[in-house]
Scaffold this active site. Structure first.
Site, PDB file in Angstrom:
ATOM      1  N   LYS A   1       0.802  -1.224   0.000  1.00 52.19           N
ATOM      2  CA  LYS A   1       0.000   0.000   0.000  1.00 52.19           C
ATOM      3  C   LYS A   1       0.836   1.276   0.000  1.00 52.19           C
ATOM      4  O   LYS A   1       0.473   2.261  -0.648  1.00 52.19           O
ATOM      5  CB  LYS A   1      -0.954   0.016   1.207  1.00 52.19           C
ATOM      6  CG  LYS A   1      -1.908  -1.177   1.260  1.00 52.19           C
ATOM      7  CD  LYS A   1      -2.663  -1.380  -0.032  1.00 52.19           C
ATOM      8  CE  LYS A   1      -3.641  -2.525   0.083  1.00 52.19           C
ATOM      9  NZ  LYS A   1      -3.726  -3.353  -1.096  1.00 52.19           N
TER      10      LYS A   1
ATOM     11  N   GLU B   1      -2.442   7.191   7.588  1.00 59.27           N
ATOM     12  CA  GLU B   1      -2.858   8.178   6.602  1.00 59.27           C
ATOM     13  C   GLU B   1      -3.954   9.063   7.187  1.00 59.27           C
ATOM     14  O   GLU B   1      -4.625   8.691   8.154  1.00 59.27           O
ATOM     15  CB  GLU B   1      -3.333   7.512   5.307  1.00 59.27           C
ATOM     16  CG  GLU B   1      -4.623   6.746   5.406  1.00 59.27           C
ATOM     17  CD  GLU B   1      -5.035   6.142   4.066  1.00 59.27           C
ATOM     18  OE1 GLU B   1      -4.176   5.966   3.195  1.00 59.27           O
ATOM     19  OE2 GLU B   1      -6.227   5.831   3.903  1.00 59.27           O
TER      20      GLU B   1
ATOM     21  N   GLU C   1      -9.456   2.264  -6.437  1.00 59.02           N
ATOM     22  CA  GLU C   1     -10.392   2.694  -5.405  1.00 59.02           C
ATOM     23  C   GLU C   1      -9.995   4.061  -4.861  1.00 59.02           C
ATOM     24  O   GLU C   1      -8.808   4.358  -4.692  1.00 59.02           O
ATOM     25  CB  GLU C   1     -10.448   1.653  -4.288  1.00 59.02           C
ATOM     26  CG  GLU C   1     -10.820   0.259  -4.801  1.00 59.02           C
ATOM     27  CD  GLU C   1     -11.306  -0.662  -3.707  1.00 59.02           C
ATOM     28  OE1 GLU C   1     -11.159  -0.308  -2.514  1.00 59.02           O
ATOM     29  OE2 GLU C   1     -11.846  -1.726  -4.033  1.00 59.02           O
TER      30      GLU C   1
ATOM     31  N   GLU D   1      -6.379   2.559  -3.115  1.00 58.06           N
ATOM     32  CA  GLU D   1      -5.610   1.380  -3.456  1.00 58.06           C
ATOM     33  C   GLU D   1      -6.058   0.870  -4.818  1.00 58.06           C
ATOM     34  O   GLU D   1      -7.054   1.352  -5.384  1.00 58.06           O
ATOM     35  CB  GLU D   1      -5.807   0.269  -2.416  1.00 58.06           C
ATOM     36  CG  GLU D   1      -7.240  -0.251  -2.320  1.00 58.06           C
ATOM     37  CD  GLU D   1      -7.404  -1.305  -1.235  1.00 58.06           C
ATOM     38  OE1 GLU D   1      -6.442  -1.546  -0.484  1.00 58.06           O
ATOM     39  OE2 GLU D   1      -8.502  -1.882  -1.149  1.00 58.06           O
TER      40      GLU D   1
ATOM     41  N   ASN E   1      -6.996  -2.830  -6.702  1.00 57.96           N
ATOM     42  CA  ASN E   1      -7.205  -4.272  -6.600  1.00 57.96           C
ATOM     43  C   ASN E   1      -6.907  -4.893  -7.956  1.00 57.96           C
ATOM     44  O   ASN E   1      -7.572  -4.583  -8.946  1.00 57.96           O
ATOM     45  CB  ASN E   1      -8.638  -4.591  -6.170  1.00 57.96           C
ATOM     46  CG  ASN E   1      -8.861  -4.256  -4.715  1.00 57.96           C
ATOM     47  OD1 ASN E   1      -8.124  -4.703  -3.852  1.00 57.96           O
ATOM     48  ND2 ASN E   1      -9.870  -3.452  -4.438  1.00 57.96           N
TER      49      ASN E   1
ATOM     50  N   PHE F   1     -22.995  -9.383  13.621  1.00 56.95           N
ATOM     51  CA  PHE F   1     -22.709 -10.004  12.331  1.00 56.95           C
ATOM     52  C   PHE F   1     -21.851 -11.259  12.473  1.00 56.95           C
ATOM     53  O   PHE F   1     -20.993 -11.550  11.652  1.00 56.95           O
ATOM     54  CB  PHE F   1     -22.041  -9.001  11.382  1.00 56.95           C
ATOM     55  CG  PHE F   1     -22.920  -7.839  11.043  1.00 56.95           C
ATOM     56  CD1 PHE F   1     -23.866  -7.932  10.043  1.00 56.95           C
ATOM     57  CD2 PHE F   1     -22.817  -6.645  11.747  1.00 56.95           C
ATOM     58  CE1 PHE F   1     -24.696  -6.866   9.739  1.00 56.95           C
ATOM     59  CE2 PHE F   1     -23.636  -5.566  11.452  1.00 56.95           C
ATOM     60  CZ  PHE F   1     -24.582  -5.683  10.441  1.00 56.95           C
TER      61      PHE F   1
END
Length: 668
Positions: free
Chosen positions: A118, A199, A274, A287, A289, A347
């Site tokens: 990254k 960041e 993204e 980033e 993908n 979840f």
């Protein structure tokens, strides 16, 4: 155009089925691989060939680079498609495939490696002219020294991360040292690399991503953007295209920037750039993908481009079939990810055996799923069951159709997030597009209250009607089955008037007075109110009827104990006739496997209350083995044969499903 004769798919489930479909349409043979856990998986039977990779651990099956390449060569496959997840963004795998003389259907290893780290990706994007948020890299000590350069909150991220893992928000300086350490541990566990960086945290951001395609001839195009702002813990839930946030001017600019990055990278194949977008529509590179995305179908629905087909064409060395001028966005598409999970339990994944699986049908609907009927959701993989994608001319209609299709989706036997998705889709915040990437996490308590409120008294009455009609008229209750002595109604005379019925509905008991019964009509009293059911139809697992000038439809499944699950308008209810005796009361062999009476299974998902036997103990047919509690009802499981207790696989308070063997008896 000479493409590949055969492609091996180094993946499983829904994405394997998706790739197989395109291979078939292109006249290319497909080779599937499957582990012990996928012995009965649907994709295995749909491929032209299926090769077993022995084992249950993904490290020895779907992540076994050597075994995958050997399998491809042994089956004469010429290329490997990695799908998403597993090895799809593993540069070592891409390089090993290439070194073996096979073709990797994705970008080259250098591009994967460049964008997989990254901090390196941020530097590359900035050099390509893309806007990048402020960040801090270095050792833990260096990061702690430099944090004064950024205002709080800040975001700690794993340098080798992805998929929402290895990301933590830090609200103040006091939290930073401990969160740095915990994120490093998580990054090391997930990615084998504990490097992290910090960041700038964008307040209330939107998540926008641009689909790009490139080929080895130097052609690059974009397929416009998707918005993925509805997330929970950085995991996407609902995606749509076009983004309702962007203006046409920003849309063109962000798409062109994505293509610029692909060009500088000399990127060949499908990829996604993204971005985070702030309230002023300033956007920042997040980033890249380097694979096909889970949410790629929404782009396919609005552009008409088969992204997997273009991946295969580019990997074979041909030009893309489209120029940028050929691409436009037509209508609006929404994707809902359907997971086996319990929203009301934070979840928590809910793997296990489905008792019923029925997909909705209709125009503008696409479902990408690992299933076409009830099956097992393994606990070793991501809990996604399927993706429901809806296309319509306008966003409002796409939202409305999505809600309607979700209401007609029936999944029984496991918990899932369909009720939660319905609440999101009907929320004014989503409809008015005032959400952001933190919306689901911040608003979760409010949505849990909405889920409870959705199970209203009116719905309870309707579910009682559906279950009562089902139990009175459906063949499951009226016809004998081997091993099940169904109902006392068979003994006392079923067709009579002025009957009293007692049912348990969602753990509450109700008395129902049945006033009149005829083949298609039923009149009964429920909580002091009379209800008329007309034009009653029950077939297989579906029941429909009319009441108060409304047409009602429901899906119902029932296990051996008589516990029924009812899905109606996206809500779920559990019901049981307390005045009807089922197998657990009549049979000494309740809980025994039909195939092997020595293997004892739970008749329903539940919790072990007590175990009465020990390993090595002799038992006789009818002896008590254990008690399973489900919905506050205890089910006594007994021995179905004389024998010796060979295995006990459970302890008190352990939760169990219907597929595992609880106790194993060896015949003497």
């Amino acid at each position: 155009m000479k493409l590949f004769n055969k492609i091996l798919i180094a993946n499983r489930g829904e994405i394997a089925r998706r790739i197989i479909r395109t291979c078939r349409e292109m006249g290319i043979g497909s080779v599937a691989v499957y582990s012990d856990l996928d012995e009965h998986a649907l994709y295995k039977n749909e491929a032209d060939e299926a090769i077993h990779l022995p084992g249950t651990e993904i490290s020895e099956t779907y992540l076994n680079i050597k075994k995958l390449i050997e399998t491809a060569k042994n089956t004469a496959a010429e290329a490997i498609h990695p799908g998403y997840g597993f090895l799809s963004e593993n540069a070592d795998f891409a390089q090993a495939v290439q070194d073996s003389g096979l073709v990797f259907i994705g970008p080259d290893a250098a591009a994967i490696r460049q964008m997989g780290h990254k901090t390196q990706a941020r530097i590359f994007a900035e050099n390509a002219g893309l806007p990048v948020s402020k960040g801090i890299t270095g050792s833990t000590e260096e990061i702690l020294q430099k944090t004064a350069e950024l205002p709080y909150p800040v975001l700690v991220k794993a340098a080798a991360g992805g998929g929402g893992k290895g990301m933590r928000i830090v609200e103040n300086a006091g939290e930073l040292p401990e969160i740095l350490k915990s994120t490093q541990r998580e990054a090391e566990a997930y990615f084998g690399n504990g490097e992290v960086y910090i960041e700038q945290f964008i307040q209330n951001p939107r998540h926008i991503e641009v689909q790009v395609l490139g080929d080895k001839k130097g052609n690059y195009i974009h397929l416009y953007e998707r918005e993925c702002s509805l997330q929970r813990r950085y995991q996407k839930i609902i995606e749509e295209s076009p983004s309702p946030t962007l203006t046409d001017e920003v849309r063109e600019k962000i798409s062109n920037d994505a293509v610029r990055l692909a060009e500088k990278l000399k990127y060949s194949n499908a990829g996604t750039i993204e971005f985070l977008v702030d309230r002023d529509l300033n956007y920042y590179f997040l980033e890249m993908n380097t694979r096909v995305q889970v949410e790629h179908p929404v782009t396919e629905m609005v552009t008409g481009v088969d992204i997997v087909r273009q991946q295969i064409i580019a990997a074979a060395g041909y030009e893309l079939e489209f120029k940028q001028s050929d691409i436009s966005q037509n209508g609006h598409a929404i994707e809902c990810r359907i997971y086996a999970e319990e929203p009301e339990e934070n979840f928590r994944p809910s793997p296990g055996e489905m008792q019923l699986y029925r997909e909705p049908e209709g125009n503008g609907l696409r479902i990408d799923s690992a299933y076409d009927q009830a099956g097992t959701v393994p606990d070793a993989f991501d809990p996604m069951i399927s993706k429901m994608i809806v296309h319509a001319p306008e966003r409002d209609e796409a939202i409305r159709k999505s809600r309607q299709f979700l209401k007609n989706y029936a999944i029984h036997g496991i918990k899932h997030n369909i009720p939660y998705l319905l609440e999101l889709l009907k929320s004014p915040d989503f409809i008015d597009n005032t959400v952001n990437t933190r919306y689901c996490d911040i608003e979760l308590p409010a949505y849990l209250e909405k889920l409870k409120a959705a199970r209203t008294q009116n719905r309870k009455e309707l579910s009682a009607m559906a279950f009562l009609g089902y139990s009175l008229f459906h063949k499951y209750f009226l016809a004998r089955k081997p091993g099940i002595k169904n109902s006392v109604w068979e003994k006392i005379g079923f067709w009579r008037h002025l009957m009293q019925s007692s049912i348990r509905l969602n753990e509450e008991d109700y008395e129902i007075s049945i006033k009149k019964i005829s083949p298609k009509n039923l009149i009964f009293s429920f909580q002091g109110k009379q209800f008329d059911i007309n034009n009653l139809k029950a077939k297989d697992s579906q029941i429909s009827f009319e009441t108060e000038r409304k047409q009602i439809a429901a899906w119902i499944s029932c296990d051996k104990s008589g516990l029924a699950e009812i899905s109606m308008d996206g809500q779920h209810f559990y019901a049981q006739r307390k005045d009807v005796l089922f197998a657990t009361e009549f049979n000494d062999d309740a809980g025994a496997s039909n195939k092997n009476p020595g293997n004892i299974h739970s008749p329903m998902p539940g919790k072990i209350v007590e175990v009465f036997v020990e390993s090595g103990q002799k038992v006789s047919k009818g002896d008590k083995l254990l008690i399973v509690e489900a919905m506050k009802m205890e089910n006594l499981l007994k021995a179905a044969m004389d024998g010796l207790i060979e295995e006990i696989n459970v302890v008190a308070n352990q939760r169990v499903g219907t597929s595992e063997t609880l106790v194993k008896i060896k015949e003497l």
